[in-house]
Design a protein around this motif. Structure first.
Motif, short mmCIF file in Angstrom:
data_model
loop_
_atom_site.label_atom_id
_atom_site.label_comp_id
_atom_site.label_asym_id
_atom_site.label_seq_id
_atom_site.Cartn_x
_atom_site.Cartn_y
_atom_site.Cartn_z
N ARG A 154 0.73 -1.19 -0.07
CA ARG A 154 0.01 0.04 -0.04
C ARG A 154 0.87 1.27 -0.11
N ARG B 267 1.20 3.89 -3.03
CA ARG B 267 0.31 3.27 -4.16
C ARG B 267 -1.26 3.86 -3.85
N TYR C 171 -4.00 1.80 -6.13
CA TYR C 171 -4.05 0.42 -5.74
C TYR C 171 -4.86 0.63 -4.37
N SER C 172 -4.25 1.22 -3.65
CA SER C 172 -4.83 1.31 -2.13
C SER C 172 -6.35 1.67 -2.11
N ASP D 294 -9.46 -1.08 -1.10
CA ASP D 294 -10.57 -0.87 0.10
C ASP D 294 -11.93 -1.49 -0.41
N HIS E 172 -1.53 -1.42 -9.04
CA HIS E 172 -0.23 -1.35 -8.37
C HIS E 172 0.84 -1.25 -9.14
#
Length: 287
Positions: free
Chosen positions: A131, A134, A137-138, A142, A163
């Motif tokens: 994470r 990123r 991606y993060s 979620d 990512h």
């Protein structure tokens, strides 16, 4: 666990990426978002990809997306959130994905043991993503994992794509290429993405594109004809190598055997997606 090479990891990424990327080129994309009141083109794209962030403004999206003109982003965000909500957009993303994967792959493939296995492997790989640094991606990490295997595979492929993309931004920044210079130098590598298309799609003017090209000429990255010099080719090679290095973690987590199996399974699905026109890159290359 057998070590995995960056080349094997990139091969796996290339195998599953079309499953994710066909989303943006499907006719269902603009049609479904038009039903939410979003304009076709940049507004639908920006809102759809940024929805995991919530109702953010243009600054966050400009930073995360990297190579879009700030003024283009600001024309559509946060205006899109006056029309619809991120929650509605996220639900619509899955409806779009279900529609185009059904059309391109057929229902039998969606319910096959191979689809369920590919989804499980891709989700397992995504567990190894990191994470920090990123944002895209993060934000997607979620979100809940869809129950249907083909939607779960798309979700996992999206996690793996964002990512890698976040890491690519890190590599471009370290190489001293701003968003527009990244586009200009990328089109000189022989990619299908042609200058006219990327300039327009990302919101840059001809003068801005020319100025970025001139900066790259002055730095010795491009020659007077706009082709990569030896220095420029090495710079782009180094950017891709660093992107590969930063993207190794999910495939190392999956392991060599799992990575090879995901490459095989996702590659088979992607071949069908490509054969059925899911990524019209040849048409884009003519623009």
């Amino acid at each position: 666990m057998t070590a995995i090479s960056p080349r094997e990891a990139r091969r796996c990424y290339n195998a599953h990426h079309p499953i994710h990327a066909a989303y943006y080129f499907s006719p269902e994309h603009d049609e479904a978002f038009a039903g939410l009141g979003l304009e076709a083109g940049p507004m639908a794209y920006l809102a759809g990809r940024a929805a995991p962030f919530g109702a953010v403004g243009s600054g966050v999206v400009t930073a995360a997306f990297y190579n879009f003109h700030p003024d283009l982003v600001a024309r559509h965000l946060p205006r899109a959130w006056d029309v619809t909500s991120p929650a509605a957009v996220l639900k619509t993303r899955l409806r779009i994905t279900d529609a185009y994967l059904t059309r391109l792959l057929g229902r039998e493939a969606l319910t096959s043991p191979e689809m369920a296995e590919a989804a499980g492997l891709a989700l397992r790989a995504a567990e190894g993503c990191r994470r920090p640094g990123r944002p895209l991606y993060s934000a997607n990490a979620d979100l809940p994992v869809p129950e249907a295997p083909h939607l779960a595979l798309w979700h996992a492929a999206t996690l793996l794509r964002e990512h890698r993309g976040d890491g690519h931004v890190v590599a471009l920044t370290a190489a001293g290429l701003d968003g527009l210079e990244a586009l200009v130098s990328h089109t000189a590598t022989g990619t299908n993405w042609r200058p006219g298309y990327l300039q327009s799609a990302r919101g840059w003017s001809p003068d801005e594109w020319a100025a970025a090209r001139q900066r790259l000429v002055e730095r010795g990255i491009l020659d007077a004809e706009g082709e990569l010099t030896g220095q420029g080719a090495e710079l782009r090679r180094a950017v891709e190598a660093e992107t590969d290095r930063l993207d190794l973690a999910p495939y190392a987590h999956l392991g060599a055997e799992g990575t090879r199996r995901l490459t095989e399974l996702a590659g088979a699905f992607s071949k069908v997606v490509l054969a059925n026109g899911g990524l019209p890159l040849r048409d884009i290359g003519k623009r």
